[in-house]
Write a protein that holds these residues in place. Structure first.
Motif, PDB file in Angstrom:
ATOM      1  N   ALA A 120       0.839  -1.193   0.000  1.00 46.02           N
ATOM      2  CA  ALA A 120       0.000   0.000   0.000  1.00 46.02           C
ATOM      3  C   ALA A 120       0.877   1.248   0.000  1.00 46.02           C
ATOM      4  N   CYS A 171      -3.886   1.101  -2.843  1.00 47.77           N
ATOM      5  CA  CYS A 171      -3.223  -0.169  -3.119  1.00 47.77           C
ATOM      6  C   CYS A 171      -3.898  -0.848  -4.304  1.00 47.77           C
ATOM      7  N   ASN A 227      -5.336  -4.309   4.339  1.00 50.89           N
ATOM      8  CA  ASN A 227      -4.876  -2.947   4.592  1.00 50.89           C
ATOM      9  C   ASN A 227      -5.950  -2.111   5.277  1.00 50.89           C
TER      10      ASN A 227
END
Length: 425
Positions: free
Chosen positions: A89, A106, A113
């Motif tokens: 990310a 990302c 994430n």
């Protein structure tokens, strides 16, 4: 989740308010590889004085920014920035006068994430030692900002315009004010301002809105907390405190900003106000306006010129500036152009062209996931949805733009901030 379709934009926005009060916005983008998430708090540099459950509290300048710096620390010693980056990310955060945003982009491991984003923003971990260590880092950042001509010309102008409103002070605070911040201060402000009812999560990408909602509900607590009420000080009049301010700094060319205070609204009226203001300024001083083309041809202005109507923390401010050897001539030309608009109005054909250009710019902006998600969060806190903007723009009239100029851009309401090159010797 409730959905609202925008056929002309080809978008459908899904929204819900969770049991804990958190507002969730999801904008699905089927077939796209990129994902974006913003977790935002209705808390910025101007939120220094607030009322909570009948108590009025004051905090030092710079707490919101300081808190943003320290939120990435985790109790186990890890750093959330490093963990997100290791997951592929691109994470970061920023604090403005009215908002704090934590975000990442990302192309894979999105849910993993997102879990990490929700975890570290809702899990404060501060120690006396780490907070004291951060003071030196932030103090250096503050000094760098004080040495920046662009920052100096901007904050000088805000202090010319506003007598008391905390927007006149730097978001990061001062070296003296951050010395007052302790780990207890950060815990207290996190508890108050980072409650889910005072926050908004915005997600864009090839996702299932219901799945995102279920994931968020499983990770955040259900209890509601009271929401603080900001106190920005006494209401200020339309006139500036100081009309002209000069400062010398090591710059190669003089820089300037011209500003004026604008009334600020929220909700649908606030959205319309922003659109009218930006369109009126495009017509008045934009790259195709007589004002800009004549000053550019004369060499008074160059391509380093910009303008905006900024609405933040209960304020509205018109700003325009760039580089010029004769900023006072720019202000005189601006007043002359405003007088002409007040007498004759805007050219009808130019008005239609400006509307089309503004509409096109807004459509292009939808391609930027970051700007869309941040705009959704900001709009949520101000009571409107930015995806309604193109539709509102279509109903704006030339008379509204002329009235904006006539009512707000009066000569006595302008302040001029100038940064001049230092003279040798």
């Amino acid at each position: 989740m409730q959905s609202k379709s925008y056929p002309r934009l080809g978008e459908t926005l899904y929204s819900s308010v969770l049991p804990n009060g958190l507002t969730l916005h999801v904008l699905p983008k089927p077939g796209f590889r990129s994902f974006y998430a913003v977790f935002a708090a209705n808390y910025g540099g101007a939120h220094r004085r607030f009322t909570l459950e009948g108590r009025t509290l004051d905090t030092p300048a710079g707490v919101a920014h300081y808190l943003e710096h320290k939120m990435f620390d985790l109790p186990d010693g890890d750093n959330a920035l490093n963990l997100l980056s290791a997951n592929g990310a691109d994470p970061n955060a920023f604090t403005a006068s009215n908002i704090t945003c934590y975000y990442f982009q990302c192309t894979e491991k999105f849910e993993e994430n997102l879990r990490l984003l929700l975890h570290f923003v809702s899990t404060p971990y501060f120690t006396e030692e780490t907070v004291q260590k951060e003071q030196g880092i932030i103090a250096q950042e503050i000094r760098m900002g004080e040495d920046s001509p662009g920052s100096a010309v901007y904050y000088n102008l805000l202090r010319q315009l506003y007598a008391n409103h905390p927007i006149r002070d730097r978001v990061a605070g001062t070296v003296e004010s951050i010395a007052e911040i302790t780990h207890e201060t950060l815990y207290d402000c996190h508890r108050v301002f980072y409650s889910p009812r005072n926050m908004c999560l915005c997600v864009e990408g090839d996702v299932d809105p219901d799945r995102i909602e279920a994931l968020v509900r499983s990770l955040l607590p259900d209890e509601k907390a009271p929401v603080p009420e900001a106190d920005f000080g006494p209401e200020e009049g339309p006139l500036p405190v100081e009309t002209l301010h000069r400062e010398s700094m090591p710059v190669s060319a003089p820089q300037f900003l011209i500003g004026a205070k604008l009334p600020a609204f929220t909700g649908e009226a606030g959205l319309r106000q922003r659109i009218v203001a930006q369109l009126a300024l495009r017509l008045l001083v934009g790259s195709s306006s007589p004002f800009y083309t004549s000053l550019y041809a004369a060499g008074t202005l160059n391509r380093d010129f910009d303008y905006e109507a900024d609405f933040s923390a209960g304020t509205g401010t018109m700003l325009l500036g760039g580089e010029s050897e004769d900023a006072e001539a720019v202000l005189a030309a601006l007043n002359g152009q405003i007088a002409k608009v007040c007498a004759e109005g805007f050219d009808p054909e130019a008005f239609e062209r400006a509307k089309r250009a503004s509409y096109g710019a807004r459509l292009r902006g939808l391609e930027d996931f970051e700007s869309v998600c941040v705009a959704l969060a900001t709009g949520q806190f101000e009571g409107f949805c930015p995806l309604d903007a193109p539709g509102v723009l279509g109903t704006v009239t030339r008379a509204e733009c002329e009235a904006f100029v006539r009512e707000n851009l009066l000569p006595e309401r302008f302040a001029l901030s100038i940064i001049e090159p230092k003279k040798e010797g």
